[in-house]
Write a protein that holds these residues in place. Structure first.
Motif, PDB file in Angstrom:
ATOM      1  N   GLY A  25     -29.054 -98.829  -5.432  1.00 19.82           N
ATOM      2  CA  GLY A  25     -28.928 -97.731  -4.760  1.00 19.82           C
ATOM      3  C   GLY A  25     -28.925 -97.974  -3.245  1.00 19.82           C
ATOM      4  O   GLY A  25     -28.239 -97.427  -2.192  1.00 19.82           O
ATOM      5  N   VAL A  26     -29.737 -98.847  -2.628  1.00 22.84           N
ATOM      6  CA  VAL A  26     -29.979 -99.042  -1.327  1.00 22.84           C
ATOM      7  C   VAL A  26     -28.570 -99.694  -0.886  1.00 22.84           C
ATOM      8  O   VAL A  26     -27.940 -99.348   0.178  1.00 22.84           O
ATOM      9  N   ALA A  27     -27.954-100.659  -1.477  1.00 19.96           N
ATOM     10  CA  ALA A  27     -26.865-101.200  -1.185  1.00 19.96           C
ATOM     11  C   ALA A  27     -25.683-100.291  -1.350  1.00 19.96           C
ATOM     12  O   ALA A  27     -24.907-100.655  -0.271  1.00 19.96           O
ATOM     13  N   ARG A  28     -25.750 -99.186  -2.071  1.00 21.66           N
ATOM     14  CA  ARG A  28     -24.513 -98.179  -2.141  1.00 21.66           C
ATOM     15  C   ARG A  28     -24.667 -97.534  -0.541  1.00 21.66           C
ATOM     16  O   ARG A  28     -23.748 -97.163  -0.157  1.00 21.66           O
ATOM     17  N   PHE A  29     -26.049 -97.257  -0.031  1.00 20.11           N
ATOM     18  CA  PHE A  29     -26.086 -96.683   1.313  1.00 20.11           C
ATOM     19  C   PHE A  29     -25.508 -97.435   2.233  1.00 20.11           C
ATOM     20  O   PHE A  29     -24.695 -96.843   3.049  1.00 20.11           O
ATOM     21  N   ILE A  30     -25.594 -98.835   2.258  1.00 21.93           N
ATOM     22  CA  ILE A  30     -25.152 -99.794   3.173  1.00 21.93           C
ATOM     23  C   ILE A  30     -23.564 -99.811   3.113  1.00 21.93           C
ATOM     24  O   ILE A  30     -22.856 -99.701   3.910  1.00 21.93           O
ATOM     25  N   GLN A  31     -23.330 -99.760   1.919  1.00 19.74           N
ATOM     26  CA  GLN A  31     -21.631 -99.871   1.573  1.00 19.74           C
ATOM     27  C   GLN A  31     -20.928 -98.861   1.858  1.00 19.74           C
ATOM     28  O   GLN A  31     -19.699 -98.637   2.314  1.00 19.74           O
ATOM     29  N   HIS A  32     -21.458 -97.431   1.843  1.00 21.44           N
ATOM     30  CA  HIS A  32     -20.944 -96.347   2.115  1.00 21.44           C
ATOM     31  C   HIS A  32     -21.837 -95.312   2.827  1.00 21.44           C
ATOM     32  O   HIS A  32     -22.286 -94.423   2.208  1.00 21.44           O
ATOM     33  N   PRO A  33     -21.891 -95.491   4.019  1.00 24.09           N
ATOM     34  CA  PRO A  33     -22.819 -94.810   4.751  1.00 24.09           C
ATOM     35  C   PRO A  33     -22.348 -93.396   4.815  1.00 24.09           C
ATOM     36  O   PRO A  33     -23.417 -92.659   4.942  1.00 24.09           O
ATOM     37  N   ASP A  34     -21.191 -93.057   4.712  1.00 26.00           N
ATOM     38  CA  ASP A  34     -20.822 -91.804   4.811  1.00 26.00           C
ATOM     39  C   ASP A  34     -20.565 -90.810   3.765  1.00 26.00           C
ATOM     40  O   ASP A  34     -20.246 -89.925   3.806  1.00 26.00           O
ATOM     41  N   ARG A  35     -20.878 -91.456   2.703  1.00 26.75           N
ATOM     42  CA  ARG A  35     -20.408 -90.711   1.288  1.00 26.75           C
ATOM     43  C   ARG A  35     -21.395 -89.698   1.011  1.00 26.75           C
ATOM     44  O   ARG A  35     -21.056 -88.555   0.910  1.00 26.75           O
ATOM     45  N   GLU A  36     -22.843 -89.911   1.065  1.00 21.29           N
ATOM     46  CA  GLU A  36     -23.718 -89.031   1.144  1.00 21.29           C
ATOM     47  C   GLU A  36     -24.892 -89.021   2.178  1.00 21.29           C
ATOM     48  O   GLU A  36     -25.116 -90.128   2.549  1.00 21.29           O
ATOM     49  N   LYS A  37     -25.140 -87.732   2.565  1.00 19.35           N
ATOM     50  CA  LYS A  37     -26.193 -87.600   3.800  1.00 19.35           C
ATOM     51  C   LYS A  37     -27.398 -88.055   3.104  1.00 19.35           C
ATOM     52  O   LYS A  37     -28.158 -87.629   1.956  1.00 19.35           O
ATOM     53  N   LEU A  38     -28.059 -89.168   3.889  1.00 20.32           N
ATOM     54  CA  LEU A  38     -29.518 -89.660   3.436  1.00 20.32           C
ATOM     55  C   LEU A  38     -30.585 -88.731   3.846  1.00 20.32           C
ATOM     56  O   LEU A  38     -30.405 -87.776   4.716  1.00 20.32           O
ATOM     57  N   TYR A  39     -31.889 -88.823   3.243  1.00 18.20           N
ATOM     58  CA  TYR A  39     -32.931 -87.837   3.627  1.00 18.20           C
ATOM     59  C   TYR A  39     -34.178 -89.076   3.649  1.00 18.20           C
ATOM     60  O   TYR A  39     -34.553 -89.478   3.003  1.00 18.20           O
ATOM     61  N   TRP A  40     -34.828 -88.723   4.970  1.00 15.16           N
ATOM     62  CA  TRP A  40     -35.976 -89.540   5.149  1.00 15.16           C
ATOM     63  C   TRP A  40     -36.980 -89.468   4.383  1.00 15.16           C
ATOM     64  O   TRP A  40     -37.497 -90.432   3.967  1.00 15.16           O
ATOM     65  N   VAL A  41     -37.333 -88.238   3.666  1.00 17.71           N
ATOM     66  CA  VAL A  41     -38.460 -88.302   2.650  1.00 17.71           C
ATOM     67  C   VAL A  41     -38.197 -89.211   1.492  1.00 17.71           C
ATOM     68  O   VAL A  41     -38.792 -90.083   0.817  1.00 17.71           O
ATOM     69  N   HIS A  42     -36.739 -89.003   1.154  1.00 16.01           N
ATOM     70  CA  HIS A  42     -36.376 -89.641  -0.048  1.00 16.01           C
ATOM     71  C   HIS A  42     -36.347 -91.034   0.156  1.00 16.01           C
ATOM     72  O   HIS A  42     -36.936 -91.899  -0.636  1.00 16.01           O
ATOM     73  N   LEU A  43     -36.175 -91.678   1.336  1.00 20.70           N
ATOM     74  CA  LEU A  43     -36.343 -93.197   1.679  1.00 20.70           C
ATOM     75  C   LEU A  43     -37.563 -93.554   1.805  1.00 20.70           C
ATOM     76  O   LEU A  43     -37.734 -94.714   1.217  1.00 20.70           O
ATOM     77  N   LEU A  44     -38.423 -92.664   2.244  1.00 18.34           N
ATOM     78  CA  LEU A  44     -39.772 -93.125   2.397  1.00 18.34           C
ATOM     79  C   LEU A  44     -40.326 -93.603   0.765  1.00 18.34           C
ATOM     80  O   LEU A  44     -40.992 -94.471   0.699  1.00 18.34           O
ATOM     81  N   TRP A  45     -39.926 -92.559   0.068  1.00 18.39           N
ATOM     82  CA  TRP A  45     -40.202 -92.994  -1.630  1.00 18.39           C
ATOM     83  C   TRP A  45     -39.581 -94.037  -2.087  1.00 18.39           C
ATOM     84  O   TRP A  45     -40.200 -94.696  -2.773  1.00 18.39           O
ATOM     85  N   VAL A  46     -38.424 -94.423  -1.632  1.00 16.91           N
ATOM     86  CA  VAL A  46     -37.434 -95.603  -2.109  1.00 16.91           C
ATOM     87  C   VAL A  46     -38.441 -96.792  -1.774  1.00 16.91           C
ATOM     88  O   VAL A  46     -38.772 -97.690  -2.421  1.00 16.91           O
ATOM     89  N   GLY A  47     -39.091 -96.809  -0.501  1.00 21.83           N
ATOM     90  CA  GLY A  47     -39.536 -97.936   0.132  1.00 21.83           C
ATOM     91  C   GLY A  47     -41.165 -98.112  -0.663  1.00 21.83           C
ATOM     92  O   GLY A  47     -41.555 -99.153  -1.128  1.00 21.83           O
ATOM     93  N   THR A  48     -41.610 -96.832  -0.766  1.00 17.02           N
ATOM     94  CA  THR A  48     -43.038 -96.783  -1.473  1.00 17.02           C
ATOM     95  C   THR A  48     -42.997 -97.447  -2.837  1.00 17.02           C
ATOM     96  O   THR A  48     -43.816 -98.008  -3.272  1.00 17.02           O
ATOM     97  N   ILE A  49     -41.916 -96.836  -3.580  1.00 11.23           N
ATOM     98  CA  ILE A  49     -41.904 -97.231  -5.102  1.00 11.23           C
ATOM     99  C   ILE A  49     -41.507 -98.813  -5.174  1.00 11.23           C
ATOM    100  O   ILE A  49     -41.562 -99.493  -5.903  1.00 11.23           O
ATOM    101  N   PHE A  50     -40.634 -98.965  -4.084  1.00  9.28           N
ATOM    102  CA  PHE A  50     -40.083-100.578  -4.241  1.00  9.28           C
ATOM    103  C   PHE A  50     -41.591-101.424  -3.912  1.00  9.28           C
ATOM    104  O   PHE A  50     -41.676-102.405  -4.670  1.00  9.28           O
ATOM    105  N   LEU A  51     -42.185-101.124  -3.028  1.00 14.52           N
ATOM    106  CA  LEU A  51     -43.686-101.808  -2.755  1.00 14.52           C
ATOM    107  C   LEU A  51     -44.300-101.586  -4.069  1.00 14.52           C
ATOM    108  O   LEU A  51     -45.106-102.554  -4.458  1.00 14.52           O
ATOM    109  N   ASN A  52     -44.600-100.458  -4.733  1.00 17.94           N
ATOM    110  CA  ASN A  52     -45.169-100.382  -6.056  1.00 17.94           C
ATOM    111  C   ASN A  52     -44.874-101.577  -6.914  1.00 17.94           C
ATOM    112  O   ASN A  52     -45.734-102.046  -7.703  1.00 17.94           O
TER     113      ASN A  52
END
Length: 189
Positions: A25-52
């Motif tokens: 999913g993170v790679a998709r963000f990098i590959q297609h940065p303009d495809r979908e609008k990112l959301y900072w809270v969602h990204l915080l959870w991505v990082g938190t769950i990756f750490l988990n």
């Protein structure tokens, strides 16, 4: 191969799939940065769950000390890994479908996502208890305060769409994970 290694191979495969799901999913963000609008809270959870996910591998090593394994314990360890995978699958959809942004997706799935994280946290407490009273006591009052606080925070966020609350909960949970990692899991014994 002892039974701990046997069980952890399967659990590790499941956790590995969860991590792969997040990283794709993170790679998709990098590959297609303009495809979908990112959301900072969602990204915080991505990082938190990756750490988990990273910490799950680390803290499950204590199960190597278990002298007696039961089928229930085996199912619990596998269920713990499956729960993490389900969190990753809900957190990082392969396609947003009809949602216009990750913000819209996040709030539409917040009850599922935060509910799964709540169950995962309860499973973490059960996992710590299974490792023995001495292990649970060694985690100290900080861990027990986190165990008591996290469900309240998650339940508040499940009921609310307040962006600041959701951001704060993600930051607090990440902070709790990092605190526990550095206080209790710095070395393997």
């Amino acid at each position: 191969m002892d039974f701990f290694n046997y069980v952890m191979v399967l659990a590790s495969v499941i956790v590995g799939l969860a991590v792969t799901h997040l990283l794709q999913g993170v790679a998709r963000f990098i590959q297609h940065p303009d495809r979908e609008k990112l959301y900072w809270v969602h990204l915080l959870w991505v990082g938190t769950i990756f750490l988990n996910a990273l910490l799950l591998w680390w803290w499950e090593f204590k199960l190597a000390l278990m002298a007696h394994w039961t089928f229930e314990l085996y199912l619990f360890v596998i269920g713990f890994a499956v729960m993490l995978y389900m969190i990753c699958a809900v957190l990082m959809p392969s396609d947003l479908g009809h949602y216009k942004s990750y913000r819209a997706y996040y709030y539409s799935r917040r009850r599922w996502l935060l509910g799964l994280i709540l169950v995962f946290g309860l499973m973490d407490f059960a996992d710590s208890a299974v490792k023995g009273v001495a292990h649970l006591a060694s985690l100290g009052w900080i861990y027990l305060s986190f165990v008591a606080m996290r469900p309240l925070l998650l339940l508040a966020a499940i009921k609310s769409r307040n962006e600041k609350l959701h951001g704060a909960v993600a930051i607090i949970v990440a902070g709790q994970l990092l605190t526990m990692a550095f206080l209790n899991f710095r070395t393997m014994q």
